[in-house]
Design a protein around this motif. Sequence first.
Motif: not given
Length: 105
Positions: A58-85
């Motif tokens: 989950t975003y919450e788990t990722i945020k806790k484990e990495t310290g990443a912001s939800t904006a960073t998590i969302s950006r990476v998620r968009r790369c998974f969904d719409y990026g170059n694989d």
Amino acid sequence: MQVDKIRGPQTDQLFRAILELRDLEECYRFFDDLCTISEIQSMAQRFEVAHLLRLKKTYETIKKETGASTATISRVRRCFDYGNDAYEEMLSRLYPDEKPYEPKK
């Protein structure tokens, strides 16, 4: 292809140099000279976010484990969904026994 926006002679030169790195120690030395500590940490954090998304954390788990912001998590998620694989390609090489990320349809 989305990579066209970064393609150019200087980027080609950089990527060719990266492909010439022979081992982890050489990578550390090269990136220490090339990047700031903050830049390296940001790239490493995004890659770990990608790994945790691949594990369906989950975003919450990722945020806790990495310290990443939800904006960073969302950006990476968009790369998974719409990026170059590329995240999936590299993570599947590093962790061949893990299940791949499956974007929501």
